[in-house]
Design a protein around this motif. Structure first.
Motif, PDB file in Angstrom:
ATOM      1  N   LYS A  75       0.824  -1.201   0.000  1.00 59.73           N
ATOM      2  CA  LYS A  75       0.000   0.000   0.000  1.00 59.73           C
ATOM      3  C   LYS A  75       0.863   1.258   0.000  1.00 59.73           C
ATOM      4  CE  LYS A  75      -3.452   2.685   2.480  1.00 59.73           C
ATOM      5  NZ  LYS A  75      -4.260   2.863   3.703  1.00 59.73           N
ATOM      6  N   THR A  81      -4.594  -2.000  -2.331  1.00 59.57           N
ATOM      7  CA  THR A  81      -5.410  -2.499  -1.227  1.00 59.57           C
ATOM      8  C   THR A  81      -6.399  -3.531  -1.748  1.00 59.57           C
ATOM      9  OG1 THR A  81      -7.247  -0.904  -1.375  1.00 59.57           O
ATOM     10  CG2 THR A  81      -5.312  -0.233  -0.080  1.00 59.57           C
ATOM     11  N   ASP A  84      -9.950  -1.814  -2.915  1.00 65.50           N
ATOM     12  CA  ASP A  84      -9.980  -0.748  -3.910  1.00 65.50           C
ATOM     13  C   ASP A  84     -11.161  -0.962  -4.860  1.00 65.50           C
ATOM     14  OD1 ASP A  84      -9.093   0.673  -6.552  1.00 65.50           O
ATOM     15  OD2 ASP A  84      -7.651   1.364  -5.068  1.00 65.50           O
ATOM     16  N   SER A  85     -11.749   0.123  -5.310  1.00 65.97           N
ATOM     17  CA  SER A  85     -12.914   0.008  -6.203  1.00 65.97           C
ATOM     18  C   SER A  85     -12.540  -0.517  -7.583  1.00 65.97           C
ATOM     19  CB  SER A  85     -13.599   1.372  -6.340  1.00 65.97           C
ATOM     20  OG  SER A  85     -12.704   2.325  -6.902  1.00 65.97           O
ATOM     21  N   ARG A  86     -11.235  -0.473  -7.911  1.00 67.47           N
ATOM     22  CA  ARG A  86     -10.784  -0.908  -9.235  1.00 67.47           C
ATOM     23  C   ARG A  86     -10.333  -2.364  -9.187  1.00 67.47           C
ATOM     24  NH1 ARG A  86      -6.488   3.842  -9.449  1.00 67.47           N
ATOM     25  NH2 ARG A  86      -6.485   3.160  -7.263  1.00 67.47           N
ATOM     26  N   ILE A  89      -6.534  -3.178  -9.443  1.00 68.81           N
ATOM     27  CA  ILE A  89      -5.749  -2.884  -8.245  1.00 68.81           C
ATOM     28  C   ILE A  89      -5.942  -3.978  -7.203  1.00 68.81           C
ATOM     29  CG2 ILE A  89      -5.384  -1.248  -6.350  1.00 68.81           C
ATOM     30  CD1 ILE A  89      -4.366  -0.288  -9.066  1.00 68.81           C
ATOM     31  N   ARG A  90      -7.177  -4.430  -7.040  1.00 67.11           N
ATOM     32  CA  ARG A  90      -7.437  -5.522  -6.092  1.00 67.11           C
ATOM     33  C   ARG A  90      -6.690  -6.783  -6.491  1.00 67.11           C
ATOM     34  NH1 ARG A  90     -12.763  -3.813  -6.959  1.00 67.11           N
ATOM     35  NH2 ARG A  90     -13.359  -5.812  -7.900  1.00 67.11           N
ATOM     36  N   GLY A 118      -7.217  -1.839   3.368  1.00 65.13           N
ATOM     37  CA  GLY A 118      -7.846  -0.657   2.814  1.00 65.13           C
ATOM     38  C   GLY A 118      -9.006  -0.148   3.648  1.00 65.13           C
TER      39      GLY A 118
END
Length: 271
Positions: A75, A81, A84-86, A89-90, A118
């Motif tokens: 991070k 994280t 993450d909303s994306r 990235i997750r 996160g």
């Protein structure tokens, strides 16, 4: 057996943080060994930052174990994280932690998820928890294959809005199919969030896989105001068999902080 452990940070990009020793791995291990520590906990930039065979040689040289590896650099350095909303990235976050798990498992050491869990965005808590659930189920299956549980750390409210107490973390883990994720009992976070630290340890005994040993101000134990006698008694009462790992500020300096930590360990667990 409860064993003593000290943290070593090997991430040049990070100048501050709650780790006793910094930067020089062999010098840090030599000092830790001279003070009588049983193990170390490493905070590295990623899973490839240290040559496994070099670390293995140093552990043998100083008769120490690797107890755990932190994943927080994922991070801090890369912005990864699990919530993450994306999705890309997750996925990167899961891959980063899985690599850290493999690194740790080579030595029989835990990988820790702390800051990489996160936060939930406003009005999106259920979505964040769904992402966290997916990640922990996936990583739990990997932990089962490696034979080393994964460690999830409830953090205080100023660092995450997901789970802040052992009970809340344990309830979430209980909802998962995997049984290969354990909790980290961090006394600094618990001092902020728990009504009764010792009682929380007793009530969540079956979840606890690792302990971070620090005082109320995150200095070494004995340099703050947390009453440790009952906490240490609770850990012995539940027959905790893991590491007491000093994730504390190197105050007033690394060697003095390590010395204060080993003295506190001897006071509460060897007397």
């Amino acid at each position: 057996m409860i064993h003593s452990c000290v943290t070593i940070a090997l991430v040049p990009q990070i100048k501050t943080g709650p780790w006793i020793f910094w930067n020089d791995l062999e010098k840090s291990m030599a000092q830790a060994a001279s003070l009588g520590f049983d193990a170390i906990e490493l905070f590295t930039a990623d899973a490839k930052s240290i040559d496994l065979h070099h670390l293995e040689d140093l552990l043998k040289l100083y008769s120490m174990k690797l107890a755990a590896v932190g994943s927080g650099a994922g991070k801090v350095i890369q912005g990864l994280t699990l919530t993450d909303s994306r999705p890309e990235i997750r996925n990167q976050a899961i891959s980063f932690i899985q690599d850290m798990m493999d690194f740790g498992a080579y030595f029989g050491a835990y990988a820790i998820i702390g800051s990489m869990q996160g936060n939930a965005l406003p009005d999106a808590r259920e979505e964040a928890l769904s992402h966290l659930q997916f990640a922990l189920e996936h990583l739990g299956k990997h932990a089962e294959k490696s034979g080393v549980p994964l460690i999830y750390e409830p953090l205080n409210r100023y660092e995450t809005n997901l789970f802040n107490t052992l009970s809340a973390g344990g309830e979430f883990l209980d909802s998962l199919e995997t049984r290969h994720v354990k909790l980290l009992a961090d006394l600094f976070h618990m001092n902020i969030e728990e009504t009764d630290i010792a009682q929380s340890i007793r009530e969540n005994a079956h979840w606890i896989g690792h302990v971070h040993w620090a005082d109320s101000n995150r200095r070494p134990v004995g340099l703050g105001h947390t009453s440790m006698q009952e906490i240490a008694h609770a850990l012995k009462e539940i027959q905790y068999q893991g590491a007491i790992s000093a994730e504390a500020f190197p105050w007033p300096d690394p060697y003095a902080a390590a010395q204060q930590t080993i003295l506190s360990y001897q006071q509460y667990f060897k007397s």
